[in-house]
Design an enzyme around this catalytic site. Structure first.
Site, mmCIF file in Angstrom:
data_model
loop_
_atom_site.group_PDB
_atom_site.id
_atom_site.type_symbol
_atom_site.label_atom_id
_atom_site.label_comp_id
_atom_site.label_asym_id
_atom_site.label_seq_id
_atom_site.Cartn_x
_atom_site.Cartn_y
_atom_site.Cartn_z
ATOM 1 N N LYS A 65 0.837 -1.204 0.000
ATOM 2 C CA LYS A 65 0.000 0.000 0.000
ATOM 3 C C LYS A 65 0.877 1.262 0.000
ATOM 4 O O LYS A 65 0.640 2.179 -0.779
ATOM 5 C CB LYS A 65 -0.960 -0.012 1.208
ATOM 6 C CG LYS A 65 -1.975 -1.178 1.125
ATOM 7 C CD LYS A 65 -3.027 -1.118 2.201
ATOM 8 C CE LYS A 65 -2.606 -1.721 3.512
ATOM 9 N NZ LYS A 65 -2.441 -3.176 3.513
ATOM 10 N N THR A 66 1.899 1.273 0.860
ATOM 11 C CA THR A 66 2.789 2.439 0.908
ATOM 12 C C THR A 66 3.564 2.577 -0.404
ATOM 13 O O THR A 66 3.728 3.685 -0.931
ATOM 14 C CB THR A 66 3.808 2.286 2.072
ATOM 15 O OG1 THR A 66 3.092 1.890 3.233
ATOM 16 C CG2 THR A 66 4.539 3.579 2.336
ATOM 17 N N ASP A 110 -1.045 6.001 6.837
ATOM 18 C CA ASP A 110 -1.088 4.555 7.084
ATOM 19 C C ASP A 110 -1.916 4.300 8.347
ATOM 20 O O ASP A 110 -2.115 5.225 9.144
ATOM 21 C CB ASP A 110 0.351 4.058 7.273
ATOM 22 C CG ASP A 110 0.479 2.575 6.972
ATOM 23 O OD1 ASP A 110 -0.514 1.963 6.548
ATOM 24 O OD2 ASP A 110 1.590 2.034 7.165
ATOM 25 N N THR A 159 -5.713 -1.851 7.260
ATOM 26 C CA THR A 159 -5.943 -3.298 7.231
ATOM 27 C C THR A 159 -7.372 -3.595 7.704
ATOM 28 O O THR A 159 -7.801 -4.740 7.673
ATOM 29 C CB THR A 159 -4.960 -4.010 8.189
ATOM 30 O OG1 THR A 159 -5.025 -3.351 9.462
ATOM 31 C CG2 THR A 159 -3.539 -3.951 7.668
ATOM 32 N N ARG A 218 6.402 -8.447 1.058
ATOM 33 C CA ARG A 218 7.294 -8.083 2.165
ATOM 34 C C ARG A 218 7.915 -9.335 2.781
ATOM 35 O O ARG A 218 9.097 -9.367 3.126
ATOM 36 C CB ARG A 218 6.522 -7.297 3.230
ATOM 37 C CG ARG A 218 7.404 -6.812 4.364
ATOM 38 C CD ARG A 218 6.607 -6.118 5.437
ATOM 39 N NE ARG A 218 6.157 -4.805 5.015
ATOM 40 C CZ ARG A 218 5.067 -4.208 5.496
ATOM 41 N NH1 ARG A 218 4.323 -4.811 6.386
ATOM 42 N NH2 ARG A 218 4.714 -3.018 5.074
#
Ligand code: ADE
Length: 352
Positions: A65-66, A110, A159, A218
């Site tokens: 997302k980032t 975030d 999330t 990740r």
């Protein structure tokens, strides 16, 4: 918890040495529908010389997302300011950030669901009107002054989209869900990363790591870095299938990417709670974790594997979970399973 090798949350060391994140839209692998739509939105906004609509990205952690927000900013040719819901403690923090932005700039927030209510209340009108109503003076002399703001874009990531209140969600022009990556996409991501790290690898080694990465870039990149350590130490830097197998087994990651905590959760559900249904709080307490952590960190992948179901009566182990644990499936559990996939998805999105 944060340094668990297969945690989808950021770990210390993820950003060490070479950065593996893609910087351009062309380098970005997967999430095709979202990426295509974003490309159109960016092109249209640039053609019209407008700022981009506010954008809400949701989905499990570690899916990019980032990274996407940074890519959107660079495609738009604007600055990005990055913060998070819990870091913006007071309305005045938000006001000073917004007033420091320029037209078109992106403000990435975030963990948006953790933004304090008082801050949210300032954010709604700011997102809609690009202005703030500031009250000056006190008592009968108090006056409200409208302060104009630059035409910024909020990109929010969460999330837990169900925790964003409807009025706030309505301020976003676009809402996208990021999903777990397919095995072939994780494979491609790992090949790109191995290239950046100048690693010699066997195809099967990459496939093996991809299969244990929980569909999460990740985690894939983290496993790759750890397996590279083994390759450096025991095979002159050659990432062979054998080295990868040995390293992953030493790291305690099984064939599906489950680690001890996932195993404990599944095992507990089956052994202590006879497969469920059991409430989230009770299940979390049985492994000494917070309910939120179980929901955000452990459950999404177990749900994706089809090992557990969220039902209105609690968490339930499925036939697949029993097969994975080599336990006989108790037929009475069948009665609790939710049959219609659509219903289950709707329930998963909205329930906690
Ligand atoms: N590294 C992490 N996420 C990635 C993605 N989606 N595409 C390419 N490289 C990545």
């Amino acid at each position: 918890m944060t340094d668990r090798i297969v945690s989808a949350g950021p770990n210390e060391g993820d950003h060490s040495e070479v950065n593996l994140r893609p910087r351009t839209i062309e380098e970005y692998i997967g999430q095709e529908r979202v990426v295509e739509n974003l490309q159109i939105a960016v092109k249209a906004a640039r053609m019209r010389k407008e700022s981009l609509d506010h954008l809400l990205l949701h989905g499990p952690p570690g899916l990019g997302k980032t990274t996407l927000a940074s890519i959107v900013a660079s495609e738009m040719g604007v600055n990005i300011k990055i913060s998070s819901g819990p870091a913006i403690e007071r309305a005045s923090d938000l006001v000073s950030i917004l007033m420091g932005l320029r037209d078109g700039d992106i403000f990435f927030i975030d963990e948006f669901h953790r933004m304090p209510r008082v801050v949210q209340e300032v954010l709604y009108p700011a997102m809609e009107d690009f202005a703030l109503d500031v009250v000056t003076g006190r008592g009968p002399g108090a006056r409200s002054v409208r302060v104009p703001l630059p035409r910024f874009t909020i990109i929010a990531a969460t999330t837990r989209v169900a925790l964003i209140t409807a009025p706030l969600r309505d301020r976003f022009g676009v809402v996208y869900r990021l999903d777990f990556y397919k095995a072939n996409e994780v494979d491609q991501i790992l090949r790109r990363s191995a290239g950046i790290l100048s690693l010699d690898f066997e195809d099967q080694a990459i496939q093996l790591i991809a299969g244990r990465s929980r569909g999460t870039p990740r985690i894939a990149n983290r496993l790759l870095r750890r397996v590279r350590d083994y390759a450096d130490v025991i095979s002159d830097g050659n990432l062979t299938k054998t080295v990868a197998e040995e390293a992953l087994s030493k790291l305690g990651v099984d064939g599906l990417g489950l680690d001890e905590i996932d195993q404990m959760l599944l095992d507990g559900l089956v052994q202590k709670f006879s497969g469920g249904p059991v409430g989230l709080e009770t299940l979390a307490a049985s492994i000494g974790e917070e309910a939120d952590t179980v929901m955000d960190v452990y459950e999404p992948y177990l749900l994706q594997l089809g090992f557990i179901q969220r039902t209105p009566r609690g968490r339930l182990a499925t036939r697949l979970a029993y097969e994975h644990l080599n336990e006989p499936y108790p037929e009475h559990l069948e009665a609790h399973q939710i049959k219609v996939q659509g219903d289950q998805l709707a329930f998963n999105e909205n329930d906690n």
